[in-house]
Write a protein that holds these residues in place. Structure first.
Motif, mmCIF file in Angstrom:
data_model
loop_
_atom_site.group_PDB
_atom_site.id
_atom_site.type_symbol
_atom_site.label_atom_id
_atom_site.label_comp_id
_atom_site.label_asym_id
_atom_site.label_seq_id
_atom_site.Cartn_x
_atom_site.Cartn_y
_atom_site.Cartn_z
ATOM 1 N N ALA A 117 7.337 4.497 8.098
ATOM 2 C CA ALA A 117 5.921 4.151 8.280
ATOM 3 C C ALA A 117 5.042 5.395 8.228
ATOM 4 O O ALA A 117 3.940 5.370 7.651
ATOM 5 C CB ALA A 117 5.726 3.414 9.602
ATOM 6 N N GLU A 118 5.508 6.499 8.791
ATOM 7 C CA GLU A 118 4.733 7.744 8.772
ATOM 8 C C GLU A 118 4.625 8.292 7.356
ATOM 9 O O GLU A 118 3.547 8.730 6.923
ATOM 10 C CB GLU A 118 5.399 8.784 9.677
ATOM 11 C CG GLU A 118 5.417 8.430 11.152
ATOM 12 C CD GLU A 118 6.265 9.378 11.971
ATOM 13 O OE1 GLU A 118 5.818 9.781 13.051
ATOM 14 O OE2 GLU A 118 7.389 9.738 11.513
ATOM 15 N N MET A 119 5.732 8.257 6.628
ATOM 16 C CA MET A 119 5.725 8.749 5.264
ATOM 17 C C MET A 119 4.804 7.896 4.394
ATOM 18 O O MET A 119 4.017 8.418 3.595
ATOM 19 C CB MET A 119 7.160 8.699 4.708
ATOM 20 C CG MET A 119 7.317 9.318 3.331
ATOM 21 S SD MET A 119 7.274 11.118 3.376
ATOM 22 C CE MET A 119 5.854 11.418 2.349
ATOM 23 N N ARG A 120 4.891 6.597 4.578
ATOM 24 C CA ARG A 120 4.079 5.689 3.772
ATOM 25 C C ARG A 120 2.594 5.879 4.066
ATOM 26 O O ARG A 120 1.758 5.780 3.163
ATOM 27 C CB ARG A 120 4.498 4.242 4.029
ATOM 28 C CG ARG A 120 4.093 3.294 2.919
ATOM 29 C CD ARG A 120 4.870 1.989 2.989
ATOM 30 N NE ARG A 120 6.303 2.196 2.842
ATOM 31 C CZ ARG A 120 7.206 1.229 2.908
ATOM 32 N NH1 ARG A 120 6.831 -0.026 3.114
ATOM 33 N NH2 ARG A 120 8.487 1.489 2.762
ATOM 34 N N ALA A 121 2.256 6.183 5.321
ATOM 35 C CA ALA A 121 0.850 6.401 5.671
ATOM 36 C C ALA A 121 0.295 7.633 4.957
ATOM 37 O O ALA A 121 -0.856 7.638 4.503
ATOM 38 C CB ALA A 121 0.712 6.549 7.186
ATOM 39 N N LYS A 122 1.113 8.681 4.843
ATOM 40 C CA LYS A 122 0.679 9.876 4.111
ATOM 41 C C LYS A 122 0.473 9.549 2.627
ATOM 42 O O LYS A 122 -0.535 9.954 2.016
ATOM 43 C CB LYS A 122 1.720 10.989 4.257
ATOM 44 C CG LYS A 122 1.727 11.665 5.628
ATOM 45 C CD LYS A 122 2.784 12.751 5.673
ATOM 46 C CE LYS A 122 2.698 13.542 6.965
ATOM 47 N NZ LYS A 122 1.517 14.418 7.014
ATOM 48 N N MET A 123 1.428 8.837 2.051
ATOM 49 C CA MET A 123 1.304 8.458 0.643
ATOM 50 C C MET A 123 0.065 7.599 0.420
ATOM 51 O O MET A 123 -0.681 7.791 -0.546
ATOM 52 C CB MET A 123 2.566 7.716 0.199
ATOM 53 C CG MET A 123 3.832 8.556 0.235
ATOM 54 S SD MET A 123 5.348 7.571 0.025
ATOM 55 C CE MET A 123 5.213 7.089 -1.706
ATOM 56 N N GLU A 124 -0.164 6.676 1.327
ATOM 57 C CA GLU A 124 -1.307 5.770 1.194
ATOM 58 C C GLU A 124 -2.634 6.527 1.287
ATOM 59 O O GLU A 124 -3.575 6.251 0.537
ATOM 60 C CB GLU A 124 -1.249 4.679 2.259
ATOM 61 C CG GLU A 124 -2.373 3.648 2.152
ATOM 62 C CD GLU A 124 -2.250 2.541 3.176
ATOM 63 O OE1 GLU A 124 -2.925 1.496 2.987
ATOM 64 O OE2 GLU A 124 -1.502 2.695 4.156
ATOM 65 N N LYS A 125 -2.714 7.473 2.198
ATOM 66 C CA LYS A 125 -3.943 8.250 2.367
ATOM 67 C C LYS A 125 -4.300 8.971 1.068
ATOM 68 O O LYS A 125 -5.464 8.959 0.631
ATOM 69 C CB LYS A 125 -3.778 9.243 3.515
ATOM 70 C CG LYS A 125 -5.017 10.077 3.795
ATOM 71 C CD LYS A 125 -4.814 10.987 4.998
ATOM 72 C CE LYS A 125 -6.059 11.829 5.275
ATOM 73 N NZ LYS A 125 -5.872 12.713 6.453
ATOM 74 N N LEU A 147 10.877 5.826 -3.148
ATOM 75 C CA LEU A 147 10.812 4.697 -4.085
ATOM 76 C C LEU A 147 10.375 3.430 -3.360
ATOM 77 O O LEU A 147 9.550 2.656 -3.870
ATOM 78 C CB LEU A 147 12.170 4.489 -4.756
ATOM 79 C CG LEU A 147 12.576 5.562 -5.786
ATOM 80 C CD1 LEU A 147 14.045 5.416 -6.147
ATOM 81 C CD2 LEU A 147 11.703 5.484 -7.038
ATOM 82 N N ASP A 148 10.916 3.199 -2.161
ATOM 83 C CA ASP A 148 10.492 2.037 -1.370
ATOM 84 C C ASP A 148 8.999 2.128 -1.056
ATOM 85 O O ASP A 148 8.276 1.121 -1.101
ATOM 86 C CB ASP A 148 11.289 1.957 -0.067
ATOM 87 C CG ASP A 148 12.742 1.550 -0.267
ATOM 88 O OD1 ASP A 148 13.092 1.102 -1.380
ATOM 89 O OD2 ASP A 148 13.527 1.684 0.693
ATOM 90 N N GLY A 149 8.546 3.345 -0.726
ATOM 91 C CA GLY A 149 7.133 3.533 -0.426
ATOM 92 C C GLY A 149 6.248 3.246 -1.622
ATOM 93 O O GLY A 149 5.227 2.547 -1.506
ATOM 94 N N TYR A 150 6.624 3.770 -2.783
ATOM 95 C CA TYR A 150 5.849 3.500 -3.994
ATOM 96 C C TYR A 150 5.836 1.997 -4.309
ATOM 97 O O TYR A 150 4.792 1.445 -4.666
ATOM 98 C CB TYR A 150 6.436 4.258 -5.183
ATOM 99 C CG TYR A 150 6.077 5.722 -5.255
ATOM 100 C CD1 TYR A 150 4.760 6.148 -5.138
ATOM 101 C CD2 TYR A 150 7.060 6.683 -5.475
ATOM 102 C CE1 TYR A 150 4.439 7.501 -5.230
ATOM 103 C CE2 TYR A 150 6.742 8.030 -5.564
ATOM 104 C CZ TYR A 150 5.442 8.435 -5.428
ATOM 105 O OH TYR A 150 5.112 9.769 -5.513
ATOM 106 N N GLU A 151 6.981 1.361 -4.191
ATOM 107 C CA GLU A 151 7.059 -0.060 -4.524
ATOM 108 C C GLU A 151 6.095 -0.872 -3.660
ATOM 109 O O GLU A 151 5.355 -1.729 -4.170
ATOM 110 C CB GLU A 151 8.489 -0.566 -4.341
ATOM 111 C CG GLU A 151 8.686 -1.995 -4.810
ATOM 112 C CD GLU A 151 10.154 -2.400 -4.890
ATOM 113 O OE1 GLU A 151 10.420 -3.516 -5.368
ATOM 114 O OE2 GLU A 151 11.021 -1.603 -4.492
ATOM 115 N N ALA A 152 6.077 -0.593 -2.356
ATOM 116 C CA ALA A 152 5.190 -1.325 -1.456
ATOM 117 C C ALA A 152 3.720 -1.004 -1.724
ATOM 118 O O ALA A 152 2.860 -1.900 -1.779
ATOM 119 C CB ALA A 152 5.539 -1.004 -0.009
ATOM 120 N N LEU A 153 3.408 0.275 -1.917
ATOM 121 C CA LEU A 153 2.016 0.676 -2.078
ATOM 122 C C LEU A 153 1.424 0.230 -3.414
ATOM 123 O O LEU A 153 0.239 -0.113 -3.494
ATOM 124 C CB LEU A 153 1.895 2.192 -1.928
ATOM 125 C CG LEU A 153 2.103 2.718 -0.500
ATOM 126 C CD1 LEU A 153 2.241 4.235 -0.502
ATOM 127 C CD2 LEU A 153 0.949 2.287 0.404
#
Length: 553
Positions: A335-343, A365-371
């Motif tokens: 969740a922390e990593m994804r928040a940085k990517m999203e920002k 890859l999971d983060g990119y897929e979701a975002l």
């Protein structure tokens, strides 16, 4: 009537063509065209702004450049300027002012290098160095603070490992950082300890920040000296563009200043380091896609998911084969990593994330897929995974499906061959440094070196990509040669596809009409020398936008 200098200048301007051109003639030229086909040429013309007018032979380019001055290449090989898609510009400049431990064959040799540097630089408050690698030393362990004390007993000393993901600190440095037996490991980092729980002197990944926080920051004058040194080295090895993987406010200010003054002799596509305070300051006006005639850009963000393989900081799904007690380190929870990517993504930036282990790559890859499902408008941003070094075989197709660029460094494979399979075993190694597998599925690879961790010389990278051998031609036949690139594939990943990875393929990456005249002249023909000799090719001249920025004397 007396003619003033102004009148004379106006008269001269009226006589000269509005766009005085230059023709490079008698060249043994190679470039790719926009479709990736290799094209031969003997002449090239560009205007006074440095944009290419025509590529072909003397007759065809002359028609596009009447009255042009001519430069005779005397049959020498001319190539598009090469591009390094992952490096650290100021880091490259910094190493010239620190102890150099690269290639030291033993712990004793490294300690001697530190001691010699310390004695030669008594004015430095800290003794700093780079490039140690305990794998080469065959110690079977990390070095210790006590051992470093013997080389630098009076001052704090910190030596950065060759991969940049661990530091070796002496006792004084540990004391100044306040590191004791009671200091807890920070999130995403590890303090190596002895049997009694005392810090041994090795700090891995996020733990490095504990000691780096007390090292004096470079002054602006020191930063300028580093930038000057790096630019000179980049021009010397034929790099006309580099992607700087993580800068801050000071570096950005200096880059813009150098660009304004015409001193940025290598184009820089920069990534903001992390999404913290520097990002908040630098992103106020959104991505800077082009500055000063495409000399500088600040349109990406660099994040980190994990550490490196050599220090066992790379995050693996299953434990390390040679250290079953550890999986390595993910720097952040999902969740922390994804928040940085999203920002970064929401602010309009290309997101480029360091991932070396298979768990690190899967997290991203999971983060990119979701975002990308959440923000479909960001799908065309050519997001990247930097290194993509050890990837689960089932995850490799996801790069293509999600349109994620693997940004890879060929010399990492040949440098890591002495320990990579020990770390991950015979099955996981099949998804490591898997260039051919990525290319076969249609992924575009952006090649680089990760300088100063590896040498910035792109011909060493081309050699490694084609042969899967180090500079000593080891191992015979190549290391996992089935994952080698063809020469044309390697050439493309250091030119056109590296440009693509920075959204710059319309202006650089090949020698075509309308693009910048960024080219190099070499002492040998890349496409006819034996593959084993590619790394020995020397650059004779480097030109950026039609201006010579390096010449071998």
């Amino acid at each position: 009537m007396r003619l003033t200098p102004l009148v004379l200048a106006m008269a001269a301007a009226a006589i000269l063509p509005a766009h005085a051109a230059t023709i490079i003639d008698h060249a043994n030229g190679y470039t790719l065209n926009s479709t990736g086909k290799l094209v031969r040429f003997t002449a090239l013309a560009y205007d006074d702004a440095g944009r290419i007018l025509a590529v072909g032979n003397a007759k065809t380019v002359a028609a596009k450049a009447p009255g042009a001055r001519r430069i005779d290449m005397q049959g020498k090989t001319v190539l598009p300027g090469l591009i390094d898609a992952h490096g650290h510009v100021f880091g490259l400049g910094d190493i010239s002012t620190a102890a150099l431990l690269y290639g030291t064959p033993s712990l004793d040799a490294a300690l001697k290098a530190v001691a010699d540097f310390s004695k030669a630089n008594p004015q430095r408050a800290w003794v700093l160095g780079n490039g140690w690698n305990q794998e080469i030393w065959k110690l079977g362990r990390f070095p210790t603070a006590h051992e470093l004390d013997s080389a630098a007993p009076e001052r704090p000393a910190v030596m950065t490992r060759v991969d940049g993901h661990a530091v070796w600190a002496n006792t004084k440095a540990l004391q100044l950082a306040g590191i004791t037996k009671d200091t807890k490991d920070p999130a995403g980092g590890k303090i190596e300890r002895d049997a009694q729980g005392n810090a041994t002197g090795i700090l891995v990944d996020a733990a490095m920040d504990l000691v780096r926080a007390v090292i004096p920051k470079p002054t602006e004058a020191e930063a300028r000296a580093s930038l000057d040194g790096a630019l000179a080295e980049l021009a010397k090895v034929g790099l006309t563009s580099v992607h700087d993987a993580g800068i801050g406010v000071l570096e950005d200010r200096l880059m813009r200043s150098y660009a304004d003054q015409g001193k940025l002799t290598t184009r820089v596509y920069a990534m903001i380091g992390d999404t913290t305070d520097d990002f908040d300051q630098l992103s106020k006006n959104g991505p800077l896609k082009s500055y000063a005639d495409d000399v500088y850009a600040l349109a990406a963000v660099k994040l980190y998911s994990d550490g490196a393989l050599g220090s066992r900081g790379a995050a693996l799904i299953a434990p390390y084969t040679d250290a079953p007690h550890t999986h390595g380190l993910l720097f952040y929870k999902d969740a922390e990593m994804r928040a940085k990517m999203e920002k970064a993504l929401k602010a309009g930036y290309q997101v480029n994330v360091h991932a070396i282990g298979d768990a690190g790559n899967r997290q991203i890859l999971d983060g990119y897929e979701a975002l990308l499902k959440q923000y479909p408008q960001a799908a065309g941003m050519r997001h990247r995974i930097e290194h993509a070094q050890v990837v689960a075989l089932s995850d490799i197709p996801r790069f293509k499906a999600l349109d994620i660029i693997p940004s890879m460094q060929p010399t990492h494979a040949t440098s890591d061959q002495n320990m990579a399979e020990q770390r991950v075993g015979p099955q996981r190694i099949k998804g490591a440094y898997a260039w051919h597998t990525f290319l076969k599925q249609g992924s575009k690879i952006a090649c680089g070196s990760d300088f100063p961790i590896e040498a910035p010389n792109p011909f060493e990278g081309l050699h490694a990509a084609v042969t899967r051998q180090d500079n000593a031609q080891v191992p015979a036949g190549g290391w996992y040669k089935n994952e080698a690139m063809t020469l044309q594939q390697a050439f493309r990943c250091f030119t056109l596809d590296a440009a693509y990875a920075a959204h710059q393929e319309q202006v650089i990456g090949s020698l075509e009409a309308g693009k910048w005249a960024d080219f190099i002249v070499t002492d040998a023909d890349l496409f006819t020398v034996p593959a084993t000799q590619i790394g020995k090719i020397k650059v004779l001249q480097t030109w950026v936008a039609g201006k010579q920025v390096y010449g071998k004397h």
